[in-house]
Design a protein around this motif. Structure first.
Motif, PDB file in Angstrom:
ATOM      1  N   ASP A 239       0.824  -1.211   0.000  1.00 47.24           N
ATOM      2  CA  ASP A 239       0.000   0.000   0.000  1.00 47.24           C
ATOM      3  C   ASP A 239       0.861   1.265   0.000  1.00 47.24           C
ATOM      4  O   ASP A 239       0.504   2.269  -0.627  1.00 47.24           O
ATOM      5  CB  ASP A 239      -0.914   0.019   1.236  1.00 47.24           C
ATOM      6  CG  ASP A 239      -2.077  -0.951   1.113  1.00 47.24           C
ATOM      7  OD1 ASP A 239      -2.354  -1.418  -0.015  1.00 47.24           O
ATOM      8  OD2 ASP A 239      -2.707  -1.248   2.140  1.00 47.24           O
ATOM      9  N   ALA A 243       0.581   4.376  -2.476  1.00 52.24           N
ATOM     10  CA  ALA A 243       0.318   5.750  -2.036  1.00 52.24           C
ATOM     11  C   ALA A 243       1.383   6.712  -2.565  1.00 52.24           C
ATOM     12  O   ALA A 243       1.084   7.828  -3.005  1.00 52.24           O
ATOM     13  CB  ALA A 243       0.258   5.805  -0.509  1.00 52.24           C
ATOM     14  N   GLN A 269      -5.183   0.618   5.724  1.00 48.63           N
ATOM     15  CA  GLN A 269      -6.173   1.608   6.153  1.00 48.63           C
ATOM     16  C   GLN A 269      -7.351   0.906   6.801  1.00 48.63           C
ATOM     17  O   GLN A 269      -8.105   0.211   6.140  1.00 48.63           O
ATOM     18  CB  GLN A 269      -6.657   2.419   4.941  1.00 48.63           C
ATOM     19  CG  GLN A 269      -5.623   3.409   4.420  1.00 48.63           C
ATOM     20  CD  GLN A 269      -6.016   3.955   3.050  1.00 48.63           C
ATOM     21  OE1 GLN A 269      -6.240   3.190   2.115  1.00 48.63           O
ATOM     22  NE2 GLN A 269      -6.102   5.266   2.937  1.00 48.63           N
ATOM     23  N   HIS A 275      -7.614  10.092   2.530  1.00 47.91           N
ATOM     24  CA  HIS A 275      -7.814   9.734   1.131  1.00 47.91           C
ATOM     25  C   HIS A 275      -6.534   9.856   0.311  1.00 47.91           C
ATOM     26  O   HIS A 275      -5.665  10.622   0.667  1.00 47.91           O
ATOM     27  CB  HIS A 275      -8.901  10.647   0.554  1.00 47.91           C
ATOM     28  CG  HIS A 275     -10.189  10.521   1.310  1.00 47.91           C
ATOM     29  ND1 HIS A 275     -11.155   9.602   0.999  1.00 47.91           N
ATOM     30  CD2 HIS A 275     -10.638  11.189   2.405  1.00 47.91           C
ATOM     31  CE1 HIS A 275     -12.166   9.732   1.865  1.00 47.91           C
ATOM     32  NE2 HIS A 275     -11.868  10.678   2.725  1.00 47.91           N
ATOM     33  N   PRO A 276      -6.408   9.174  -0.802  1.00 49.83           N
ATOM     34  CA  PRO A 276      -7.389   8.226  -1.307  1.00 49.83           C
ATOM     35  C   PRO A 276      -7.452   6.958  -0.446  1.00 49.83           C
ATOM     36  O   PRO A 276      -6.431   6.513   0.065  1.00 49.83           O
ATOM     37  CB  PRO A 276      -6.845   7.873  -2.698  1.00 49.83           C
ATOM     38  CG  PRO A 276      -5.370   8.056  -2.580  1.00 49.83           C
ATOM     39  CD  PRO A 276      -5.179   9.211  -1.644  1.00 49.83           C
ATOM     40  N   LEU A 278      -7.299   3.414  -0.562  1.00 52.70           N
ATOM     41  CA  LEU A 278      -6.700   2.564  -1.589  1.00 52.70           C
ATOM     42  C   LEU A 278      -7.533   1.320  -1.882  1.00 52.70           C
ATOM     43  O   LEU A 278      -8.032   0.668  -0.963  1.00 52.70           O
ATOM     44  CB  LEU A 278      -5.315   2.112  -1.149  1.00 52.70           C
ATOM     45  CG  LEU A 278      -4.263   3.195  -0.917  1.00 52.70           C
ATOM     46  CD1 LEU A 278      -3.022   2.567  -0.280  1.00 52.70           C
ATOM     47  CD2 LEU A 278      -3.905   3.882  -2.230  1.00 52.70           C
TER      48      LEU A 278
END
Lengths: 322, 322
Positions: A239, A243, A269, A275-276, A278
């Motif tokens: 992740d 990001a 998350q 945000h976003p 994912l």
């Protein structure tokens, strides 16, 4: 045969409390202890092998070696590992070993001296020569050339799933973005699953990898963004990779998910306030943590373990990036 | 007088390595040990009281009681606490005590039995009657009615700073949004600083508080959003309160920071990959962690500690919400 759950129900307490009474560990009010002992007698409950063997162990502490507790994936994992240990009256010793191989060696020494009962290790160091098959160590993600039991998520299926979800979201030329450790790591299967599934479906794809750890992040993402302008999907190995890519792509005017769909791996998350959110391949962290400890307990009591690697199923969790 | 840093420099090793040699703890290669011992002799370095007293302690383990290691603020704190302990050859035992007061009592028992050398506690339970002033416990944030040394950030000044920053960003009617524990907690000073500074500057303000923990979050934010439509600034007691408010306000068409400026407290975002990046009062987490351990070491060796509460200065870290 009655179970610990039956005892807990009859005594009107939590399973953890019964466990603490059986193992004679932890603070239990005298009255509660009496109620639990009564329930045990009434149900003729026999604590299982694990519980009984535990009493004879010198140490009731398990060491957890993590690269860094600060990382959200590891802190979630540590949370459930501590909880599962606590149910059996065990305590958790925490070590951030990131970039400090000598710290890992120290805990192996403690294990040999019986100061800790077992080790759960997420190590990326080469400690292979230090460990034997029969000592109570369970690894997460890292494979140790098959001498150490390893619990991991199904990285290969996760890679396949990511490819299919990218295609489903409209991607015709997806890329895998990751890093490669020198030693084999289970996480490498994410790439293989992705590539194999693309081949199987006849989808054109790109593999972008650099040696792990990625030190110069700017260079890493710049090279990718320059070389692969034509991709319209990204499966990032974690992740955090996802990001970081999204943040940099945005600065070049690349819209996610309109221009490029992005899927990460981990599921760090646990809420939707930042945000976003994912789209990601979610690891079953709680199950991985609890299974790891159950396997470690088996090793501590000397029970043979059937498999070398336990791969738990992953799921696709849609977010705002596909 | 030479310091441990001089020894490390001369031996060409890290300070932690010197520490492990002095404390005879941790794995050190024989050759490295020899180099360090030579440097100690050359520089006539005398390890300090703390280091020498440590050798006589039975336990070299410190317990850390946290509501939950999964929370980003606590995992950052745990990271630095483990690091500071490791420098002195101490190990960290981790306990998620959230909502389980009996776990905290168990560690207090371990302390009495000398199974752990000290406790660092972020507890919100009423364990006051269990603890004496002279036992090695250092609390973070929670005050314990002045019997236990407490390390915290300067919550009161943080509240004042937040008010001033909201006004600077154009707010004319700011609100404080938080929760109140039954027992006094240092974090309550955030509200007091905010209110006092508003009074001092003659700024109209709102205080919105509910009992801690906030169980029905929907009701909590709905009531605030309904009752206080006219506010144009929010100082939230933590970053998570801020993030949850922003998400809900957005759904009602309230723009942040255009309509309402928002400042949180903690500084949990250590990177800018997820948005909004909160404007926040940043706690000096690393300094708090290291000071906590240094104070705990003093208590372990029986040295009197000058203050009851150590309040470390905070800073305003601008983000995207002011």
């Amino acid at each position: 045969m009655s179970s610990v759950k039956d005892v807990a129900q009859l005594a009107g307490v939590a399973v953890g409390t019964v466990s603490r009474v059986i193992n004679n560990s932890g603070a239990v009010k005298p009255e509660t202890r009496r109620k639990v002992e009564e329930a045990i007698r009434t149900l003729q409950y026999v604590p299982n092998e694990v519980a009984r063997n535990f009493k004879m162990q010198k140490s009731k502490t398990v060491a957890l070696l993590l690269p860094s507790i600060w990382h959200p994936f590891f802190s979630e994992l540590a949370y459930y590992i501590e909880d599962e240990l606590d149910l059996a009256g065990f305590k958790l010793m925490l070590c951030n070993s990131g970039g400090r191989p000598e710290k890992e060696l120290y805990y192996l020494e403690m294990l040999q001296q019986n100061k800790v009962a077992g080790i759960v290790g997420i190590t990326y160091n080469d400690v292979e020569h230090m460990v034997r098959t029969d000592i109570p160590i369970v690894s997460i993600d890292r494979h140790f050339d098959k001498t150490i039991t390893c619990v991991t998520s199904d990285n290969y299926e996760g890679g396949r799933l990511a490819l299919r979800e990218l295609v489903k979201a409209g991607s015709t030329k997806p890329a895998f973005m990751g890093s490669r450790t020198e030693l084999f790591s289970e996480t490498m299967n994410r790439r293989d699953g992705f590539a194999d599934e693309a081949e199987a479906l006849g989808v054109e794809y790109v593999i972008y990898e650099k040696p792990d750890p990625v030190v110069d992040e700017d260079a890493y993402y710049e090279e990718f963004l320059e070389r692969h302008r034509d991709i319209d999907g990204v499966f990032a190995i974690t992740d955090m990779f996802a990001a970081k890519y999204i943040e940099r792509a945005k600065k070049l005017g690349i819209r996610v998910p309109e221009d490029v769909r992005v899927i990460g791996y981990d599921g760090i998350q646990d809420h939707a306030y930042f945000h976003p959110v994912l789209s990601t391949i979610r690891q079953p962290v709680e199950e991985m943590a609890r299974m790891t400890i159950q396997l470690l307990f088996k090793k501590i009591e000397g029970t043979e373990i059937e498999q070398e690697t336990y791969r738990l199923p992953v799921t696709f969790r849609p977010g705002e990036t596909t």
